[in-house]
Design an enzyme around this catalytic site. Structure first.
Site, PDB file in Angstrom:
ATOM      1  N   ARG A  33       0.849  -1.303   0.069  1.00 56.28           N
ATOM      2  CA  ARG A  33       0.135  -0.313   0.075  1.00 56.28           C
ATOM      3  C   ARG A  33       0.836   1.229   0.002  1.00 56.28           C
ATOM      4  O   ARG A  33       0.604   2.270  -0.711  1.00 56.28           O
ATOM      5  CB  ARG A  33      -0.910  -0.132   1.121  1.00 56.28           C
ATOM      6  CG  ARG A  33      -1.765  -1.421   1.550  1.00 56.28           C
ATOM      7  CD  ARG A  33      -2.896  -1.210   0.648  1.00 56.28           C
ATOM      8  NE  ARG A  33      -3.787  -2.547   1.004  1.00 56.28           N
ATOM      9  CZ  ARG A  33      -3.458  -3.679   0.273  1.00 56.28           C
ATOM     10  NH1 ARG A  33      -2.582  -3.708  -0.863  1.00 56.28           N
ATOM     11  NH2 ARG A  33      -4.154  -4.863   0.678  1.00 56.28           N
ATOM     12  N   GLU A 177     -13.446 -15.816   8.778  1.00 58.36           N
ATOM     13  CA  GLU A 177     -13.237 -15.104   7.292  1.00 58.36           C
ATOM     14  C   GLU A 177     -12.700 -16.228   6.366  1.00 58.36           C
ATOM     15  O   GLU A 177     -11.519 -16.471   6.181  1.00 58.36           O
ATOM     16  CB  GLU A 177     -12.421 -13.978   7.445  1.00 58.36           C
ATOM     17  CG  GLU A 177     -11.996 -13.408   5.896  1.00 58.36           C
ATOM     18  CD  GLU A 177     -11.147 -12.262   6.086  1.00 58.36           C
ATOM     19  OE1 GLU A 177     -10.665 -11.651   6.738  1.00 58.36           O
ATOM     20  OE2 GLU A 177     -11.066 -11.663   4.776  1.00 58.36           O
ATOM     21  N   LYS A 219     -17.206 -13.314   7.930  1.00 58.09           N
ATOM     22  CA  LYS A 219     -16.689 -12.108   6.926  1.00 58.09           C
ATOM     23  C   LYS A 219     -16.291 -12.913   5.695  1.00 58.09           C
ATOM     24  O   LYS A 219     -15.440 -13.542   5.437  1.00 58.09           O
ATOM     25  CB  LYS A 219     -15.304 -11.548   7.669  1.00 58.09           C
ATOM     26  CG  LYS A 219     -14.834 -10.702   6.520  1.00 58.09           C
ATOM     27  CD  LYS A 219     -13.613  -9.674   7.162  1.00 58.09           C
ATOM     28  CE  LYS A 219     -12.888  -8.885   6.288  1.00 58.09           C
ATOM     29  NZ  LYS A 219     -12.033  -7.854   7.100  1.00 58.09           N
ATOM     30  N   SER A 261     -13.683  -6.561   1.142  1.00 56.33           N
ATOM     31  CA  SER A 261     -13.944  -5.929  -0.165  1.00 56.33           C
ATOM     32  C   SER A 261     -13.384  -6.783  -1.149  1.00 56.33           C
ATOM     33  O   SER A 261     -13.799  -6.492  -2.480  1.00 56.33           O
ATOM     34  CB  SER A 261     -13.633  -4.334  -0.083  1.00 56.33           C
ATOM     35  OG  SER A 261     -12.398  -4.011   0.142  1.00 56.33           O
ATOM     36  N   GLY A 262     -12.141  -7.135  -1.038  1.00 52.71           N
ATOM     37  CA  GLY A 262     -11.406  -8.284  -2.039  1.00 52.71           C
ATOM     38  C   GLY A 262     -11.052  -7.559  -3.271  1.00 52.71           C
ATOM     39  O   GLY A 262     -10.707  -8.520  -4.252  1.00 52.71           O
ATOM     40  N   GLY A 263     -10.655  -6.430  -3.145  1.00 51.59           N
ATOM     41  CA  GLY A 263     -10.290  -5.779  -4.599  1.00 51.59           C
ATOM     42  C   GLY A 263     -11.346  -4.964  -5.376  1.00 51.59           C
ATOM     43  O   GLY A 263     -10.903  -4.433  -6.400  1.00 51.59           O
ATOM     44  N   ARG A 292      -9.163  -2.118   1.690  1.00 50.22           N
ATOM     45  CA  ARG A 292      -8.871  -1.253   0.629  1.00 50.22           C
ATOM     46  C   ARG A 292     -10.088  -0.630   0.315  1.00 50.22           C
ATOM     47  O   ARG A 292      -9.899   0.692  -0.151  1.00 50.22           O
ATOM     48  CB  ARG A 292      -8.646  -2.258  -0.671  1.00 50.22           C
ATOM     49  CG  ARG A 292      -7.155  -2.745  -0.428  1.00 50.22           C
ATOM     50  CD  ARG A 292      -6.949  -4.012  -1.458  1.00 50.22           C
ATOM     51  NE  ARG A 292      -7.850  -5.112  -1.082  1.00 50.22           N
ATOM     52  CZ  ARG A 292      -7.654  -6.333  -1.581  1.00 50.22           C
ATOM     53  NH1 ARG A 292      -7.057  -6.585  -2.811  1.00 50.22           N
ATOM     54  NH2 ARG A 292      -8.402  -7.542  -1.130  1.00 50.22           N
TER      55      ARG A 292
HETATM   56  P1  13P Z   1     -10.109  -5.892   1.740  1.00 49.74           P
HETATM   57  O1  13P Z   1     -11.583  -5.313   2.185  1.00 49.74           O
HETATM   58  O2  13P Z   1      -9.260  -5.066   1.289  1.00 49.74           O
HETATM   59  O3  13P Z   1     -10.323  -7.145   1.181  1.00 49.74           O
HETATM   60  O4  13P Z   1      -9.472  -6.469   3.233  1.00 49.74           O
HETATM   61  C1  13P Z   1     -10.577  -6.747   4.104  1.00 49.74           C
HETATM   62  C2  13P Z   1      -9.700  -8.037   4.974  1.00 49.74           C
HETATM   63  O5  13P Z   1      -9.681  -7.667   6.187  1.00 49.74           O
HETATM   64  C3  13P Z   1      -9.179  -8.990   4.387  1.00 49.74           C
HETATM   65  O6  13P Z   1      -8.830 -10.000   5.368  1.00 49.74           O
END
Ligand code: 13P
Length: 339
Positions: A33, A177, A219, A261-263, A292
């Protein structure tokens, strides 16, 4: 294990109109980042950046909790207040990422298993003492040729459940998650089928290991086509497929679901969440746990310059607010321009 403490924390994490900030990037991930804004990855820069996010006035109206990396849990704000204390004083629950990352899975080329169970019981005690009230463990599932394997799904589900049970023993509410990555060229239908397999295995393992469903937060990924799939789909299709999949796999006893959010772009992640909350049929609270998608505009505005802190806080507040509104289906695209 105190069921009331676990369930109370879970409910507060997913309270209506509030969600989680994932600021738990490992030292390696935050480097990526920082590289994107040409900022050196030093401990002080990491501290200063997180300080800026955590002291944003008003963010607490939309952010119920923050997931921290271990280093951050033991750092302090510029005035010397330890970060967990600062967050708690603003009604933001401090959380902690406890996994040690996804490592190559033996005999399953291209797949991973998340490590970090050894010594976790002792670490959780230390984290609770430092102020952490919830935790996160991320399992990573890849879609590809002959992937995911049953082996990868099963070992990751097992580890998620072992982690969740240990957290609950320590009165720390676990975020479970299981992330199905959106990096491939697969269709939305394939993502739905894989997400279904993964969630079914995850809840079977949670049940087997006697995890209290009322005292956890899920999650998951949203059901999306891979980012290299030529057939992209509209917001309504993503929302409908995601809610349908979750309804089929996630018991109503789970108080809340906080998406990664995953990208996805920040605006699309907000639109998807909003569309789901405008639909009928979710027995759980549906909110965000974005990394992100909450931080990208703030990171860009900051660019490592202390003089830009205010602009960065404005950008973070804006995304937190719009996601908070999306968490109750009250967002509209016009609000993006209002900024
Ligand atoms: P992102 O929302 O960037 O995918 O990150 C969330 C997260 O904590 C992934 O483990």
């Amino acid at each position: 294990m105190d069921e009331k403490i676990l369930a109370d924390t879970a409910r507060r994490m997913v309270a209506p109109g509030r969600g989680l900030l994932a600021a738990d990037e490992s030292t390696g991930t935050i480097k990526k980042r920082f590289d994107s804004i040409s900022v050196e990855n030093t401990e002080e820069n990491r501290r200063a950046y997180r300080d800026l996010l955590f002291t944003t006035v008003g963010a607490e109206d939309y952010v119920s909790g923050v997931i921290l990396f271990e280093e951050t849990l033991f750092q302090s704000s510029a005035d010397g207040t330890p970060f967990p204390k600062l967050l708690a004083s603003r009604d933001i629950i401090p959380g902690i990422k406890v996994d040690k990352g996804a490592k190559p899975l033996v005999a399953c080329p291209g797949e991973t298993v998340t490590e970090g169970l050894d010594g976790l019981r002792e670490r959780l005690e230390k984290y609770r003492e430092a102020g952490a009230r919830f935790a996160k463990w991320r399992a990573v599932i890849t879609i590809g040729e002959n992937m995911p394997s049953d082996c990868a799904i099963d070992v990751n589900a097992h580890a998620l459940a072992r982690y969740a049970a240990l957290c609950q023993e320590a009165n720390i509410t676990p975020i479970v998650e299981p992330e199905v990555l959106m990096d491939g060229d697969n269709s939305n239908e394939v993502c739905e089928a894989v997400t279904t397999r993964v969630l079914e295995a995850t809840f079977a393992a949670l049940r087997l290991q006697r995890v209290l469903l009322e005292g956890m937060v899920l999650k998951p990924n949203m059901v999306l086509p891979g980012k290299n799939c030529p057939q992209q789909v509209d917001v309504q299709t993503v929302a409908a497929a995601t809610v349908r999949t979750l309804r089929r796999c996630v018991p109503a006893a789970v108080p809340g679901i906080a998406f990664l959010s995953g990208g996805q772009s920040d605006e699309l992640a907000t639109q998807h969440l909003d569309a789901m909350n405008k639909m009928e049929g979710a027995p759980w609270s549906l909110t965000f746990s974005y990394g992100r998608a909450l931080q990208a505009p703030a990171l860009k505005a900051w660019a490592g310059q202390s003089g830009n802190a205010e602009a960065a806080q404005k950008a973070y507040f804006h995304r937190a607010k719009l996601n908070g509104l999306a968490a109750t289906g009250r967002y509209s695209e016009a609000m993006e321009e209002a900024a």
